[in-house]
Design an enzyme around this catalytic site. Structure first.
Site, mmCIF file in Angstrom:
data_model
loop_
_atom_site.group_PDB
_atom_site.id
_atom_site.type_symbol
_atom_site.label_atom_id
_atom_site.label_comp_id
_atom_site.label_asym_id
_atom_site.label_seq_id
_atom_site.Cartn_x
_atom_site.Cartn_y
_atom_site.Cartn_z
ATOM 1 N N PRO A 111 29.613 -9.650 -29.970
ATOM 2 C CA PRO A 111 30.626 -8.884 -30.454
ATOM 3 C C PRO A 111 30.350 -7.958 -31.693
ATOM 4 O O PRO A 111 29.173 -8.230 -32.281
ATOM 5 C CB PRO A 111 31.573 -9.859 -31.172
ATOM 6 C CG PRO A 111 30.775 -11.027 -31.476
ATOM 7 C CD PRO A 111 29.606 -11.058 -30.284
ATOM 8 N N ARG A 158 32.429 -4.678 -32.664
ATOM 9 C CA ARG A 158 33.614 -3.982 -33.311
ATOM 10 C C ARG A 158 34.673 -5.320 -33.688
ATOM 11 O O ARG A 158 35.031 -4.949 -35.073
ATOM 12 C CB ARG A 158 34.611 -3.407 -32.133
ATOM 13 C CG ARG A 158 35.804 -2.659 -32.474
ATOM 14 C CD ARG A 158 36.874 -2.341 -31.082
ATOM 15 N NE ARG A 158 36.174 -1.778 -30.529
ATOM 16 C CZ ARG A 158 35.990 -0.390 -30.091
ATOM 17 N NH1 ARG A 158 36.405 0.453 -31.015
ATOM 18 N NH2 ARG A 158 35.359 0.201 -28.960
ATOM 19 N N TYR A 201 31.651 1.803 -35.372
ATOM 20 C CA TYR A 201 31.545 2.855 -34.606
ATOM 21 C C TYR A 201 32.036 4.131 -35.421
ATOM 22 O O TYR A 201 32.532 5.166 -34.853
ATOM 23 C CB TYR A 201 32.210 2.631 -33.298
ATOM 24 C CG TYR A 201 31.774 1.875 -32.493
ATOM 25 C CD1 TYR A 201 30.312 1.563 -32.021
ATOM 26 C CD2 TYR A 201 32.524 0.428 -31.959
ATOM 27 C CE1 TYR A 201 29.906 0.546 -31.188
ATOM 28 C CE2 TYR A 201 31.907 -0.564 -31.266
ATOM 29 C CZ TYR A 201 30.810 -0.530 -31.007
ATOM 30 O OH TYR A 201 30.372 -1.620 -30.328
ATOM 31 N N CYS A 254 34.977 22.814 -38.583
ATOM 32 C CA CYS A 254 35.463 24.007 -38.159
ATOM 33 C C CYS A 254 35.747 23.886 -36.701
ATOM 34 O O CYS A 254 35.528 24.485 -35.759
ATOM 35 C CB CYS A 254 34.542 25.158 -38.222
ATOM 36 S SG CYS A 254 33.578 25.245 -39.754
ATOM 37 N N GLY A 304 32.901 -6.899 -26.681
ATOM 38 C CA GLY A 304 34.382 -5.910 -25.999
ATOM 39 C C GLY A 304 35.341 -6.628 -26.733
ATOM 40 O O GLY A 304 36.639 -5.904 -26.297
HETATM 41 N N1 LLP Z 1 26.673 -5.395 -25.941
HETATM 42 C C1 LLP Z 1 26.497 -4.367 -25.305
HETATM 43 C C2 LLP Z 1 25.188 -4.292 -24.272
HETATM 44 C C3 LLP Z 1 27.275 -3.173 -25.488
HETATM 45 O O1 LLP Z 1 26.979 -2.037 -24.790
HETATM 46 C C4 LLP Z 1 28.233 -3.182 -26.548
HETATM 47 C C5 LLP Z 1 28.975 -2.163 -26.866
HETATM 48 C C6 LLP Z 1 28.602 -4.469 -27.259
HETATM 49 C C7 LLP Z 1 27.818 -5.467 -26.719
HETATM 50 C C8 LLP Z 1 29.603 -4.486 -28.352
HETATM 51 O O2 LLP Z 1 30.686 -4.297 -27.949
HETATM 52 P P1 LLP Z 1 32.012 -4.412 -28.962
HETATM 53 O O3 LLP Z 1 32.207 -6.094 -29.341
HETATM 54 O O4 LLP Z 1 31.616 -3.874 -30.042
HETATM 55 O O5 LLP Z 1 33.258 -3.985 -28.160
HETATM 56 N N2 LLP Z 1 31.504 3.991 -29.459
HETATM 57 C C9 LLP Z 1 32.627 3.269 -28.854
HETATM 58 C C10 LLP Z 1 32.228 1.798 -28.417
HETATM 59 C C11 LLP Z 1 31.171 1.800 -27.602
HETATM 60 C C12 LLP Z 1 30.680 0.561 -27.344
HETATM 61 C C13 LLP Z 1 29.218 0.283 -26.652
HETATM 62 N N3 LLP Z 1 28.839 -0.967 -26.388
HETATM 63 C C14 LLP Z 1 33.808 3.298 -29.709
HETATM 64 O O6 LLP Z 1 33.883 3.888 -30.914
HETATM 65 O O7 LLP Z 1 35.039 2.789 -29.399
#
Ligand code: LLP
Length: 465
Positions: free
Chosen positions: A288, A290, A388, A358, A245
């Site tokens: 993590p 992103r 992503y 389109c 997150g």
């Molecule tokens: N763990 C779980 C269970 C998750 O569902 C996610 C992300 C993460 C870890 C990793 O989260 P991060 O560190 O990447 O924030 N498509 C969206 C983001 C969806 C995130 C889904 N879950 C975007 O492009 O912003």
């Protein structure tokens, strides 16, 4: 702008380089759209997370952000775990030779086949998302006939409201992930009572692109608050998997917490709540995605058209867009745009950078400031697109997914090749081979309607009148 760019980004002699390789050279050699990943940036991020969290934390990369064999091997070398959310991601990780005990399987709708495969492959941990899943697992284990028993974590849906885009919030009323604490508590007692599985911990992932470290402390407190009264259901050292997150910066001047601030917020919450509740020993796991990969990557496009828009300035139309990056359309995501062909020139004119699809919504940047002489054939770079983007790409409008290259120390290696028209059509069982054998081409049908084909995309079976 520097914090949005890969660490190895340089601009000398009017040429923008990443990993010591000119971006225009990459575009010429591998074509565009192209995803470029700076390996030194990636390694730097992995090292920062390790330094912030320490050797005992379970650093787990969230595969959904971006996954390919080359990355998985790097994660293995650096002692990271990987979280996967489907049979497809699991298969990729396995074929890359990653140790299965270091894989965490997630998912709110895992199929029986996926559970069976996870057990068969010896996956280390499975996150239980709903109460019936324990029975599903039992059936999967019996079907596979394996003695392997993954450790189980319970996914909690806790009452928090992270400040982030509503589409990437994953806790709170109405969200479809995990169980309410009372439901999870009864599953915990059931698992422990049955003696068939090892319940080792809990999991909370509150959401993505979170900028406020205080939210992470609250996640930590919620995990402790759940585990403490049920302490006997868990082993002496309980796993507290607090998800991912952490935000990544996308725009110039955008501030986000560092891995250290992220770790301090989580550890602070755990220590305070843990001491108060006499939690005892625990192991912190984080996932993590992103914040590891977003700024290591950038996307290159070639400008195919520059034109005046009726009452809306000028547009630059590039050779990709919605199909390789749906984020602007889905979440209103906003990116910087740089002209890699004119890195020396002063940026002074505003353009609407649009994709090739389109749809009027296929806008990569509504108001990018670029050199005024930006022209057809120039290569544009969009930083911050490591996460992503490739992972969410589609084949919309018959446009294949881009290639991915890793760059470092002046060298580029293609790690995922561009999708060809044959790849695009491979699953359509009614199409012939690309070159029909002599005499097998169907006769043109009188009166058949013409088929509208966007330039360069493949509709090989169209019968012309
Ligand atoms: N763990 C779980 C269970 C998750 O569902 C996610 C992300 C993460 C870890 C990793 O989260 P991060 O560190 O990447 O924030 N498509 C969206 C983001 C969806 C995130 C889904 N879950 C975007 O492009 O912003």
């Amino acid at each position: 702008m520097k914090h949005v760019l890969p660490v190895s980004w340089t601009e000398a002699g009017g040429r923008a380089r990443v990993g010591g390789v000119a971006l225009t050279e990459l575009a010429a050699r591998f074509g565009t759209p192209l995803v470029v990943v700076d390996e030194s940036h990636l390694e730097d991020r992995l090292a920062r997370f390790r330094a912030a969290f320490g050797a005992d934390a379970g650093l787990t990369y969230a595969g959904k952000a971006f996954l390919c064999g080359a990355l998985v091997r790097l994660l293995d070398r650096k002692g990271w775990l990987v979280d996967v959310v489907s049979g497809g991601e699991l298969e990729l990780v396995r074929r890359a030779g990653f140790p299965m005990r270091d894989v965490i399987l997630h998912g709110n709708a895992k199929s029986t086949a996926e559970l069976e495969r996870a057990i068969d492959y010896g996956v280390g941990r499975i996150v239980i998302d709903h109460p019936d899943e324990v029975d599903d697992l039992g059936k999967a284990a019996a079907a596979v006939g394996s003695k392997h028993r993954p450790e189980l974590l319970l996914r909690l849906n806790v009452d928090l409201t992270p400040e982030t885009h509503e589409k990437v919030r994953t806790v709170g009323p109405g969200t479809q992930f995990g169980m309410s604490p009372p439901d999870a508590a009864s599953v915990a007692r059931r698992i422990t009572g049955s003696g068939r599985w090892r319940l080792t911990g809990v999991h909370i992932h509150a959401g993505s692109q979170i900028r406020d470290p205080a939210l992470f402390s609250r996640v930590a407190e919620a995990a402790v608050g759940f585990v403490a009264p049920l302490r006997r259901c868990f082993p002496e050292r309980v796993d507290l998997d607090l998800g991912g997150g952490l935000a990544a910066p996308y725009r110039d001047g955008e501030e986000v917490p560092s891995p250290r601030e992220y770790a301090e917020a989580l550890r602070g919450g755990l220590q305070r709540a843990g001491a108060e509740a006499r939690l005892g020993a625990y192991r912190l796991i984080v996932e993590p995605g992103r914040s590891v990969i977003a700024n290591a990557g950038l996307t290159l496009y070639t400008i195919h058209a520059r034109k005046r828009l009726d009452g809306a300035g000028e547009a630059l139309a590039v050779d990709g867009g919605l199909s390789d990056n749906p984020r602007p359309s889905l979440y209103g995501a906003s990116y910087e745009v740089l002209n890699a062909s004119r890195a020396r020139d002063e940026a002074g004119r505003t353009f609407r950078v649009v994709g090739r699809h389109c749809e009027s919504g296929d806008v990569i940047a509504p108001a990018a400031t670029l050199p005024g002489d930006t022209a057809v054939g120039d290569v544009l770079a969009i930083p911050g697109t490591g996460a992503y983007v490739f992972a969410m790409s589609s084949r919309y409008n018959g446009v294949g997914r881009p290639a991915v290259v890793f760059v470092r120390d002046g060298a580029a290696r293609e790690v995922v090749r561009r999708e060809t028209d044959d790849d695009l059509l491979a699953c359509d069982l009614t199409l012939g081979s690309p070159e029909p054998a002599c005499g097998t081409r169907p006769e043109p049908t009188r009166g058949a309607r013409p088929v509208n084909v966007a330039a360069g995309s493949a509709v090989a079976s169209a019968v012309r009148p």
